[in-house]
Scaffold this motif. Structure first.
Motif, PDB file in Angstrom:
ATOM      1  N   GLY A 186       0.841  -1.191   0.000  1.00 56.20           N
ATOM      2  CA  GLY A 186       0.000   0.000   0.000  1.00 56.20           C
ATOM      3  C   GLY A 186       0.874   1.237   0.000  1.00 56.20           C
ATOM      4  N   SER A 187       0.310   2.334   0.469  1.00 58.95           N
ATOM      5  CA  SER A 187       1.039   3.593   0.467  1.00 58.95           C
ATOM      6  C   SER A 187       1.260   4.085   1.893  1.00 58.95           C
ATOM      7  CB  SER A 187       0.268   4.650  -0.331  1.00 58.95           C
ATOM      8  OG  SER A 187      -0.889   5.036   0.388  1.00 58.95           O
ATOM      9  N   MET A 188       2.180   5.010   2.021  1.00 61.56           N
ATOM     10  CA  MET A 188       2.420   5.638   3.314  1.00 61.56           C
ATOM     11  C   MET A 188       1.155   6.366   3.764  1.00 61.56           C
ATOM     12  SD  MET A 188       5.570   4.835   3.899  1.00 61.56           S
ATOM     13  CE  MET A 188       6.504   5.995   4.842  1.00 61.56           C
ATOM     14  N   SER A 189       0.400   6.897   2.814  1.00 62.13           N
ATOM     15  CA  SER A 189      -0.864   7.562   3.154  1.00 62.13           C
ATOM     16  C   SER A 189      -1.814   6.592   3.832  1.00 62.13           C
ATOM     17  CB  SER A 189      -1.522   8.145   1.905  1.00 62.13           C
ATOM     18  OG  SER A 189      -0.772   9.229   1.410  1.00 62.13           O
ATOM     19  N   GLU A 190      -1.815   5.341   3.405  1.00 70.77           N
ATOM     20  CA  GLU A 190      -2.697   4.360   4.030  1.00 70.77           C
ATOM     21  C   GLU A 190      -2.296   4.090   5.480  1.00 70.77           C
ATOM     22  OE1 GLU A 190      -4.352   1.598   0.500  1.00 70.77           O
ATOM     23  OE2 GLU A 190      -2.163   1.664   0.668  1.00 70.77           O
ATOM     24  N   VAL A 191      -1.005   4.137   5.762  1.00 71.70           N
ATOM     25  CA  VAL A 191      -0.541   3.978   7.143  1.00 71.70           C
ATOM     26  C   VAL A 191      -1.055   5.137   7.996  1.00 71.70           C
ATOM     27  CG1 VAL A 191       1.498   3.864   8.637  1.00 71.70           C
ATOM     28  CG2 VAL A 191       1.514   2.672   6.430  1.00 71.70           C
ATOM     29  N   ILE A 192      -0.921   6.352   7.475  1.00 70.85           N
ATOM     30  CA  ILE A 192      -1.420   7.528   8.197  1.00 70.85           C
ATOM     31  C   ILE A 192      -2.940   7.466   8.323  1.00 70.85           C
ATOM     32  CG2 ILE A 192      -1.614  10.047   8.137  1.00 70.85           C
ATOM     33  CD1 ILE A 192       1.156  10.060   6.711  1.00 70.85           C
ATOM     34  N   ALA A 193      -3.617   7.020   7.273  1.00 68.32           N
ATOM     35  CA  ALA A 193      -5.085   6.918   7.302  1.00 68.32           C
ATOM     36  C   ALA A 193      -5.550   5.978   8.408  1.00 68.32           C
ATOM     37  CB  ALA A 193      -5.612   6.451   5.945  1.00 68.32           C
ATOM     38  N   ARG A 234       1.665  17.073   8.995  1.00 69.14           N
ATOM     39  CA  ARG A 234       1.980  17.186  10.418  1.00 69.14           C
ATOM     40  C   ARG A 234       1.865  15.831  11.114  1.00 69.14           C
ATOM     41  NH1 ARG A 234      -2.274  19.466  12.088  1.00 69.14           N
ATOM     42  NH2 ARG A 234      -3.012  17.753  13.356  1.00 69.14           N
ATOM     43  N   VAL A 235       0.787  15.100  10.870  1.00 68.15           N
ATOM     44  CA  VAL A 235       0.580  13.802  11.511  1.00 68.15           C
ATOM     45  C   VAL A 235       1.672  12.821  11.090  1.00 68.15           C
ATOM     46  CG1 VAL A 235      -0.965  11.802  11.654  1.00 68.15           C
ATOM     47  CG2 VAL A 235      -1.887  14.114  11.866  1.00 68.15           C
ATOM     48  N   GLY A 236       2.036  12.814   9.819  1.00 67.27           N
ATOM     49  CA  GLY A 236       3.136  11.951   9.370  1.00 67.27           C
ATOM     50  C   GLY A 236       4.414  12.262  10.120  1.00 67.27           C
ATOM     51  N   ALA A 264       9.289   4.756  11.241  1.00 64.31           N
ATOM     52  CA  ALA A 264       8.075   4.145  11.796  1.00 64.31           C
ATOM     53  C   ALA A 264       7.020   3.849  10.728  1.00 64.31           C
ATOM     54  CB  ALA A 264       7.488   5.040  12.887  1.00 64.31           C
ATOM     55  N   LEU A 265       6.787   4.793   9.829  1.00 65.47           N
ATOM     56  CA  LEU A 265       5.776   4.568   8.797  1.00 65.47           C
ATOM     57  C   LEU A 265       6.226   3.490   7.804  1.00 65.47           C
ATOM     58  CD1 LEU A 265       4.614   8.229   8.072  1.00 65.47           C
ATOM     59  CD2 LEU A 265       3.522   6.520   9.517  1.00 65.47           C
ATOM     60  N   LEU A 266       7.507   3.504   7.477  1.00 58.51           N
ATOM     61  CA  LEU A 266       8.033   2.459   6.591  1.00 58.51           C
ATOM     62  C   LEU A 266       7.849   1.081   7.217  1.00 58.51           C
ATOM     63  CD1 LEU A 266      11.415   4.044   5.402  1.00 58.51           C
ATOM     64  CD2 LEU A 266       9.409   3.590   3.997  1.00 58.51           C
ATOM     65  N   LYS A 267       8.205   0.962   8.472  1.00 62.07           N
ATOM     66  CA  LYS A 267       8.082  -0.330   9.159  1.00 62.07           C
ATOM     67  C   LYS A 267       6.633  -0.788   9.197  1.00 62.07           C
ATOM     68  CE  LYS A 267      12.145   0.434  12.044  1.00 62.07           C
ATOM     69  NZ  LYS A 267      12.616   0.807  13.405  1.00 62.07           N
ATOM     70  N   ALA A 268       5.725   0.128   9.505  1.00 62.86           N
ATOM     71  CA  ALA A 268       4.301  -0.228   9.544  1.00 62.86           C
ATOM     72  C   ALA A 268       3.821  -0.670   8.165  1.00 62.86           C
ATOM     73  CB  ALA A 268       3.473   0.952  10.045  1.00 62.86           C
ATOM     74  N   ASN A 288       9.342  12.007   3.546  1.00 63.74           N
ATOM     75  CA  ASN A 288      10.301  12.626   4.445  1.00 63.74           C
ATOM     76  C   ASN A 288      11.732  12.236   4.086  1.00 63.74           C
ATOM     77  OD1 ASN A 288      11.903  12.124   7.183  1.00 63.74           O
ATOM     78  ND2 ASN A 288      10.534  13.868   7.493  1.00 63.74           N
ATOM     79  N   LYS A 289      12.629  13.215   4.047  1.00 63.73           N
ATOM     80  CA  LYS A 289      14.010  12.960   3.636  1.00 63.73           C
ATOM     81  C   LYS A 289      14.712  11.977   4.570  1.00 63.73           C
ATOM     82  CE  LYS A 289      18.246  15.243   2.206  1.00 63.73           C
ATOM     83  NZ  LYS A 289      18.905  16.522   1.963  1.00 63.73           N
ATOM     84  N   ASP A 290      14.574  12.158   5.890  1.00 63.32           N
ATOM     85  CA  ASP A 290      15.214  11.228   6.830  1.00 63.32           C
ATOM     86  C   ASP A 290      14.651   9.822   6.673  1.00 63.32           C
ATOM     87  OD1 ASP A 290      16.842  13.191   7.906  1.00 63.32           O
ATOM     88  OD2 ASP A 290      15.484  13.625   9.573  1.00 63.32           O
ATOM     89  N   GLU A 291      13.357   9.747   6.454  1.00 55.87           N
ATOM     90  CA  GLU A 291      12.687   8.467   6.260  1.00 55.87           C
ATOM     91  C   GLU A 291      13.315   7.708   5.076  1.00 55.87           C
ATOM     92  OE1 GLU A 291       8.082   7.813   6.524  1.00 55.87           O
ATOM     93  OE2 GLU A 291       8.578   8.891   4.697  1.00 55.87           O
TER      94      GLU A 291
END
Length: 135
Positions: free
Chosen positions: A6-13, A40-42, A52-56, A69-72
């Protein structure tokens, strides 16, 4: 074979759905209504762990899209085998904190300046490259 996580947006969703008492589907449908909130939430979700979002996302499959995110992306290189950049002619996205020049030299660039058939052809070329590299 590889599975689409899926997408990183789906993790945030999924996170926003729990916090706001909605569904992830509703959050995805309305994500462009308040891009600043999603940005902001990301960042809040990455505050203690930039990956964290990548791992999820990778907990659900092998292919994940939409890192912002650049660090991500930089630290995420430890978690991934490939980074693919879809090159498009669009206005600068203020929620994207890096550009192609920030990515490692082995990033696979797929130009998306033609039609769907062109994009599909480039994606197939990348898939064949992965198969050869894995052999």
């Amino acid at each position: 074979g590889l599975t689409y996580a899926g997408s990183m947006s789906e993790v945030i969703a999924e996170h926003l759905a729990k916090v706001e008492g909605t569904t992830a589907a509703w959050q995805m449908e309305h994500r462009h209504d308040d891009r600043a909130k999603w940005f902001r939430v990301g960042n809040e979700l990455r505050a203690t762990d930039p990956c964290a979002l990548l791992k999820a996302g990778f907990a659900k499959g092998d292919i994940l899209t939409g890192a912002r995110n650049k660090d991500e992306v930089t630290l995420g290189l430890l978690l991934v085998d490939w980074i693919v950049w879809i090159q498009r002619k669009v206005d600068r996205d203020v929620t994207l904190e890096y550009n192609l020049g920030d990515l490692p030299p082995n990033t696979w660039v797929i130009p998306n300046h033609g039609g769907l058939a062109d994009l599909e052809s480039m994606a197939i070329e990348f898939a064949n490259h992965i198969k050869k590299a894995a052999a």
